[in-house]
Structure formats: structure tokens, C-alpha cells
Design a protein around this motif. Structure first.
Motif, short mmCIF file in Angstrom:
data_model
loop_
_atom_site.label_atom_id
_atom_site.label_comp_id
_atom_site.label_asym_id
_atom_site.label_seq_id
_atom_site.Cartn_x
_atom_site.Cartn_y
_atom_site.Cartn_z
N LYS A 154 0.84 -1.21 0.00
CA LYS A 154 0.00 0.00 0.00
C LYS A 154 0.87 1.25 0.00
CE LYS A 154 -4.07 -1.84 2.38
NZ LYS A 154 -4.81 -1.86 3.67
N ARG A 155 1.95 1.23 0.78
CA ARG A 155 2.85 2.38 0.79
C ARG A 155 3.52 2.54 -0.58
NH1 ARG A 155 3.19 5.01 5.70
NH2 ARG A 155 3.59 6.67 4.21
N ALA A 156 3.86 1.43 -1.22
CA ALA A 156 4.42 1.50 -2.56
C ALA A 156 3.40 2.09 -3.54
CB ALA A 156 4.86 0.12 -3.03
N LEU A 157 2.12 1.71 -3.37
CA LEU A 157 1.07 2.26 -4.22
C LEU A 157 0.94 3.76 -4.01
CD1 LEU A 157 -1.27 2.04 -6.20
CD2 LEU A 157 -2.74 1.30 -4.29
N GLU A 158 1.05 4.19 -2.76
CA GLU A 158 0.98 5.63 -2.49
C GLU A 158 2.11 6.37 -3.20
OE1 GLU A 158 0.74 8.76 1.25
OE2 GLU A 158 1.12 6.65 1.62
N ILE A 159 3.29 5.79 -3.20
CA ILE A 159 4.40 6.41 -3.91
C ILE A 159 4.13 6.43 -5.41
CG2 ILE A 159 6.85 6.15 -4.51
CD1 ILE A 159 7.31 5.19 -1.62
N ALA A 160 3.51 5.38 -5.93
CA ALA A 160 3.16 5.34 -7.36
C ALA A 160 2.17 6.45 -7.71
CB ALA A 160 2.58 3.98 -7.73
N THR A 161 1.18 6.68 -6.83
CA THR A 161 0.22 7.75 -7.11
C THR A 161 0.90 9.11 -7.02
OG1 THR A 161 -0.51 7.90 -4.78
CG2 THR A 161 -1.71 6.39 -6.21
N THR A 162 1.87 9.23 -6.12
CA THR A 162 2.64 10.46 -6.02
C THR A 162 3.44 10.70 -7.30
OG1 THR A 162 2.82 10.21 -3.62
CG2 THR A 162 4.40 11.68 -4.67
N LEU A 163 4.05 9.64 -7.83
CA LEU A 163 4.82 9.77 -9.06
C LEU A 163 3.93 10.14 -10.24
CD1 LEU A 163 7.16 6.65 -8.72
CD2 LEU A 163 7.80 9.05 -8.44
N GLY A 164 2.67 9.73 -10.18
CA GLY A 164 1.73 10.08 -11.24
C GLY A 164 1.52 11.57 -11.39
N LEU A 165 1.79 12.30 -10.31
CA LEU A 165 1.66 13.76 -10.34
C LEU A 165 2.93 14.44 -10.87
CD1 LEU A 165 -0.12 14.19 -6.90
CD2 LEU A 165 -1.17 14.45 -9.15
N GLU A 166 3.94 13.62 -11.20
CA GLU A 166 5.23 14.11 -11.72
C GLU A 166 5.81 15.20 -10.82
OE1 GLU A 166 5.01 15.12 -15.85
OE2 GLU A 166 4.92 13.03 -16.45
N PRO A 167 6.02 14.89 -9.55
CA PRO A 167 6.54 15.92 -8.64
C PRO A 167 8.01 16.23 -8.88
CG PRO A 167 6.48 13.82 -7.53
CD PRO A 167 5.83 13.60 -8.88
N GLU A 168 8.35 17.47 -8.71
CA GLU A 168 9.76 17.87 -8.71
C GLU A 168 10.34 17.66 -7.32
OE1 GLU A 168 12.45 21.80 -9.91
OE2 GLU A 168 10.25 21.87 -10.03
N LEU A 169 9.46 17.82 -6.33
CA LEU A 169 9.85 17.66 -4.93
C LEU A 169 8.85 16.76 -4.23
CD1 LEU A 169 11.54 18.47 -2.41
CD2 LEU A 169 10.06 20.47 -2.19
N MET A 170 9.33 15.62 -3.69
CA MET A 170 8.48 14.70 -2.94
C MET A 170 8.81 14.84 -1.45
SD MET A 170 8.75 11.21 -5.24
CE MET A 170 7.82 10.24 -4.06
N LEU A 171 7.77 14.95 -0.63
CA LEU A 171 7.96 14.99 0.81
C LEU A 171 7.27 13.78 1.42
CD1 LEU A 171 7.27 18.32 -0.09
CD2 LEU A 171 8.56 18.45 2.05
N LEU A 172 8.06 12.92 2.04
CA LEU A 172 7.57 11.65 2.55
C LEU A 172 7.54 11.69 4.07
CD1 LEU A 172 9.63 9.23 0.25
CD2 LEU A 172 7.36 10.21 -0.17
N ASP A 173 6.36 11.47 4.62
CA ASP A 173 6.17 11.52 6.08
C ASP A 173 6.20 10.10 6.64
OD1 ASP A 173 5.62 12.31 8.63
OD2 ASP A 173 3.57 12.96 8.26
N GLU A 174 7.30 9.76 7.33
CA GLU A 174 7.48 8.45 7.95
C GLU A 174 7.14 7.32 6.96
OE1 GLU A 174 8.80 7.99 10.81
OE2 GLU A 174 8.31 9.60 12.19
N PRO A 175 7.86 7.21 5.85
CA PRO A 175 7.48 6.22 4.82
C PRO A 175 7.56 4.76 5.28
CG PRO A 175 9.62 7.21 4.34
CD PRO A 175 9.01 8.02 5.43
#
Length: 254
Positions: A154-175
Motif C-alpha cells: 500500500k505504501r508503494a502504491l501511495e508512492i506510485a500515485t505520487t509519481l503520477g503527479l510528476e513531482p519535482e519535490l516529494m515529501l515523505l512523512d514516515e514512509p
């Protein structure tokens, strides 16, 4: 464009008479992984919420790519390339992994609320959604509902959805919060793989993860910066050892 993608200048946040973050200066180098750590009550969560615009500072300034974003809303920064995750997995449990990622792609394209669009039209996004799932090792789970995925996936899926937004800066809270050893290793490896072409800031309690991933570490204590630098330097700092383990600087030096 400066070498620093995100900067906090003299950032302070007070809640009534309690100062949670006190005059913090922070510079995040472009293309790096920067970890924010500290003992309980250090101000990490408040600092993270300030940087992601979930709360407004009492004083100080936040700059992103040289622009003052101090008074921007969280919804505004998301459209400018800053995306955050949460301690608790924030995916839609009854949508499939593919549908979760596709929804993030729709958001990026400005059609997130076009639920009446035909299935055929939305299916045009499927190839990219599958590519994002493949990037995080979830391609074979594309048609499984998120609620059926183990916690680490599920955490990997959350990162995948984050990547879908093509972020320049990712902020991960207690991954890696609440994960077993196997899942911690998998998510650590995943973060290392997806760092290419982007900057990552993470609040993380697992010092093994921090040691493996972070280029720079900022240690907070009582709302202030206690130390900053690479893990090898910070981990030997007497003040850091005192904050984490209750060992005085004099005892460390002895």
C-alpha cells in the motif's frame, strides 16, 4: 535556478505560548534526499506541515525554486510540483491499484472530476498508470483493490500515485512507519530507485533507513536545529547522542 530547491528562513511556529519550531533555517539541495530526524517532541511533524503548507508559520519565509510560497495553500503547491505523502497510507481502499494511479494522472491533467468521461477515454491513461505501477514493483497487482494489498505494498502504491503527479519535490512523512523488516527494506529500495530526476525530503524515525538513503540530515531538538550534515558526521555528534540516548556530551567525549 539556484542549487537549492526549497529553503526555510528563520521559520517559527507557535501554538499559544508553545513554540514548536523556533527560528529554523533549512536548505534542501536540488536532486538530493534530505532527512529530518529528531527525538519525540522535536518539532519534526510541525516542520513537515509547515513545508507542505498544511499550517502557516508564525514568522519566517519558505522559498521554492526561488519563489516565496510562505502564504500559499497546500492545493497550490501541489500544482507547482510539490507533493507529500502521509504517515497513514492515503490511497482509495476500494479502487484497484491501477485506478488509484490513474486518478492521480487525471488530477495532473486537470480532469480529476470528470467522472462522466467514457471508460474508453480514461483507458488512454492506463499505459502510463501501469508504467508507474511497474516502477514501484506493483504491475502484477494492477487489478487488485488497494484494501487487499499488504501494508508495505500500500505504501508503494501511495508512492506510485505520487509519481503520477510528476513531482519535482516529494515529501515523505514516515514512509516506513509500522513496517516489518522485509517491507522496510523494500520501501527503502523503492525510494532509492525513484529519486532520479527529483528531490526527496523525508521525516523518518528509522535511522537505518536514514543512513542508507539520506545525503543530508537535519536533526531537530526542541524545535531548533541541533545538527546538520551527512549521517557519518551527524551520528557522531555528541549533542545528537545526548538528545537521542540521554548520554551527555561530557560522557561521549570521555
Amino acid at each position: 535556478m539556484t542549487d537549492y530547491i526549497l529553503e526555510a528562513n528563520d521559520l517559527t511556529k507557535s501554538f499559544g505560548g508553545f513554540v514548536a519550531v523556533n527560528g529554523v533555517n533549512l536548505r534542501i539541495k536540488r536532486g538530493s534526499i534530505h532527512a529530518i530526524i529528531g527525538p519525540n517532541g522535536a518539532g519534526k511533524t510541525t516542520m513537515f506541515n509547515l513545508l507542505t503548507k498544511f499550517i502557516t508559520p508564525t514568522s519566517g519565509k519558505i522559498m521554492f525554486n526561488g519563489k516565496d510560497i510562505t502564504n500559499w495553500k497546500a492545493s497550490e503547491i501541489a500544482t507547482k510540483g510539490i507533493v507529500r505523502s502521509f504517515q497513514i497510507s492515503a490511497v482509495f481502499p476500494h479502487l484497484t491499484a491501477l485506478e488509484n494511479v490513474r486518478l492521480s494522472l487525471q488530477t495532473r491533467l486537470g480532469v480529476s472530476y470528470h467522472f462522466w468521461r467514457s471508460k474508453a477515454l480514461l483507458s488512454e491513461l492506463d499505459a502510463e498508470a501501469v508504467a508507474r505501477l511497474d516502477q514501484v514493483g506493483l504491475k502484477e497487482y494492477a487489478h487488485l483493490r488497494a484494501v487487499e494489498l499488504p501494508y508495505g505494498r500500500k505504501r508503494a502504491l501511495e508512492i506510485a500515485t505520487t509519481l503520477g503527479l510528476e513531482p519535482e519535490l516529494m515529501l515523505l512523512d514516515e514512509p516506513t512507519q509500522g513496517m516489518g523488516t522485509e517491507d522496510v527494506g523494500a520501501v527503502t529500495g523503492l525510494i532509492g530507485r525513484v529519486r532520479e530526476g527529483r528531490t526527496i525530503v523525508m521525516v523518518e524515525h528509522n535511522l537505518g533507513v536514514v543512513a542508507e538513503l539520506a545525503d543530508t540530515i537535519t536533526v531537530l531538538a526542541r524545535g531548533e536545529v541541533l545538527a546538520e550534515g551527512p549521517y557519518e558526521e551527524v551520528s557522531r555528534n555528541p549533542l545528537v547522542m545526548e538528545a537521542y540516548m540521554g548520554v551527555s556530551a561530557e560522557e561521549v567525549e570521555a
